[in-house]
Design a protein around this motif. Structure first.
Motif, mmCIF file in Angstrom:
data_model
loop_
_atom_site.group_PDB
_atom_site.id
_atom_site.type_symbol
_atom_site.label_atom_id
_atom_site.label_comp_id
_atom_site.label_asym_id
_atom_site.label_seq_id
_atom_site.Cartn_x
_atom_site.Cartn_y
_atom_site.Cartn_z
ATOM 1 N N TYR A 1 9.463 4.613 3.200
ATOM 2 C CA TYR A 1 8.450 5.148 2.288
ATOM 3 C C TYR A 1 7.942 6.508 2.752
ATOM 4 N N THR B 1 0.841 -1.203 0.000
ATOM 5 C CA THR B 1 0.000 0.000 0.000
ATOM 6 C C THR B 1 0.871 1.247 0.000
ATOM 7 N N ILE C 1 4.987 5.473 -5.225
ATOM 8 C CA ILE C 1 5.144 5.520 -6.687
ATOM 9 C C ILE C 1 4.330 6.683 -7.265
ATOM 10 N N LEU C 2 3.101 6.839 -6.788
ATOM 11 C CA LEU C 2 2.243 7.919 -7.271
ATOM 12 C C LEU C 2 2.845 9.286 -6.957
ATOM 13 N N ILE C 3 3.289 9.472 -5.705
ATOM 14 C CA ILE C 3 3.823 10.775 -5.299
ATOM 15 C C ILE C 3 5.104 11.108 -6.062
ATOM 16 N N ALA D 1 5.975 9.944 -9.003
ATOM 17 C CA ALA D 1 5.603 10.207 -10.395
ATOM 18 C C ALA D 1 5.093 11.635 -10.553
ATOM 19 N N LEU D 2 4.279 12.095 -9.601
ATOM 20 C CA LEU D 2 3.800 13.478 -9.636
ATOM 21 C C LEU D 2 4.953 14.454 -9.455
ATOM 22 N N ARG D 3 5.902 14.085 -8.599
ATOM 23 C CA ARG D 3 7.081 14.941 -8.391
ATOM 24 C C ARG D 3 7.851 15.118 -9.693
ATOM 25 N N THR E 1 3.954 1.318 -0.972
ATOM 26 C CA THR E 1 4.689 1.328 -2.238
ATOM 27 C C THR E 1 3.885 2.034 -3.319
ATOM 28 N N GLY E 2 2.594 1.705 -3.414
ATOM 29 C CA GLY E 2 1.749 2.342 -4.417
ATOM 30 C C GLY E 2 1.643 3.841 -4.210
ATOM 31 N N ILE E 3 1.480 4.267 -2.954
ATOM 32 C CA ILE E 3 1.391 5.698 -2.661
ATOM 33 C C ILE E 3 2.693 6.401 -3.027
ATOM 34 N N ILE F 1 7.828 9.846 0.541
ATOM 35 C CA ILE F 1 6.557 10.545 0.319
ATOM 36 C C ILE F 1 6.622 11.977 0.851
#
Length: 353
Positions: free
Chosen positions: A259, A22, A28-30, A32-34, A24-26, A263
């Motif tokens: 993580y 969970t 990756i998203l953050i 990617a947005l960065r 890890t997914g968060i 994040i």
């Protein structure tokens, strides 16, 4: 009808994997947005490269712990084949810890590089931050080395449990783990307090100060996870009692810490995307200054940038177009009055707060 002992085997693996993947997914998203935010302002720097590398290391660690769970990690050692399965589980446990430690270390270094570039602060502060970078590398690298050399000349004895080979006292790893975890916690606290101190000393409106301090102080959550992990370090001194279960919570908090570092250190960088979306939806013409870096030529591209600095003795902030800290504040008539001045080919803006 009562259940057989085999049917009631203890297994906390599913919960561990749920927690880790969970996050890890968060992460990756953050991240990617960065990266998207930095590409949008054409400001990819070394802090971004370090953060992506940190994410890759922790993802590899998450994959390794998944393999370990499939072999039997999170199940009691007496429920497994001690000759073939347990050595593999212990091996993946050590590899998992290695990648978790390395990922968290690179994440902290990335944030330090980001802070140095963002603040462009006085030399003494930069020296302290770079010293912390060096200590981060040294402190965490030594723990990784200890993991694999505590059985000198027979590293495989760590997971083969070979009594013929002499290994270090297990308390060595535990005691050094206390120091390593405490140092990481202290680093997170220092970075949060340092950023607060720098921005609080600027002549900005209270709501602007609070926004910047909040963004740069999110690392306090990583510090809390690090403190909890330090408490869990005590299991390393008696992990041999049940090596396939003893370090479950230690590994869980190791990865929560790593993580959260990734994040919380990346959230300030995605502010440009959020402001861009809000600006388009509101249809305003406000100029937006976003948190970005790096300092001293670390940029991988050559965008137009500004630096935010305090002018001693005056309630103004000077932003010059040839510097690195671009897009820090949201400027509008209710917050600031801008006076544009041109000197030669260089434009400067004095922002009166």
């Amino acid at each position: 009808m009562s259940r057989s002992p085999r049917a009631a085997i203890y297994d906390c693996g599913p919960r561990l994997l749920k927690d880790i993947w969970t996050l890890t997914g968060i992460a990756i998203l953050i991240v990617a947005l960065r990266v998207a935010a930095k590409i949008r302002i054409r400001k990819i720097g070394w802090d971004d490269i370090l953060m992506v590398s940190s994410l890759c290391l922790t993802i590899v660690g998450s994959a390794l712990i998944t393999v370990g769970v499939n072999y039997g990690f999170c199940r009691h050692v007496w429920d497994l084949d001690t000759k073939t399965v347990v050595p593999k589980v212990i091996m993946f446990d050590y590899l998992t810890q290695t990648f978790g430690i390395a990922g968290g270390t690179l994440g902290r270094i990335s944030f330090i590089v980001f802070v140095i570039g963002l603040l462009g602060t006085r030399k003494s502060h930069r020296v302290i931050l770079w010293v912390i970078v060096g200590l981060q590398v040294l402190t965490n690298l030594i723990l990784i080395i200890i993991l694999f050399v505590q059985c000198p000349g027979h590293a495989s004895a760590i997971w083969m449990q070979n009594e013929e080979h002499k290994c270090w006292d297990v308390r060595i790893q535990a005691y050094y783990g206390y120091y390593q975890g405490s140092f990481n916690s202290a680093t997170d606290l220092y970075l949060a307090v340092f950023s607060t101190y720098i921005f609080w000393s600027l002549n900005l409106k209270l709501r602007v100060k609070l926004g910047l301090v909040t963004l740069l102080g999110l690392g306090i959550f990583a510090m809390a996870a690090s403190v909890i992990k330090v408490v869990q370090t005590q299991v390393l001194s008696h992990a041999a009692d049940d090596p396939t279960v003893a370090t479950v919570n230690y590994n869980r908090w190791l990865y929560i810490e790593a993580y959260l570092v990734i994040i919380t250190a990346s959230i300030p960088c995605i502010r440009s995307l959020l402001r861009s979306v809000r600006g388009r939806s509101a249809g305003t013409g406000r100029s937006t200054y976003e948190l970005s870096s790096p300092y001293g030529g670390n940029s991988m591209l050559t965008p137009r940038s500004r630096r935010l600095t305090a002018i001693p003795g005056k309630s103004t902030i000077h932003i010059s177009d040839n510097s690195s800290a671009e897009d820090i504040l949201v400027s509008n008539n209710s917050d600031i009055d801008a006076v544009h001045e041109r000197t030669g080919s260089k434009q400067s803006i004095h922002v009166n707060v």
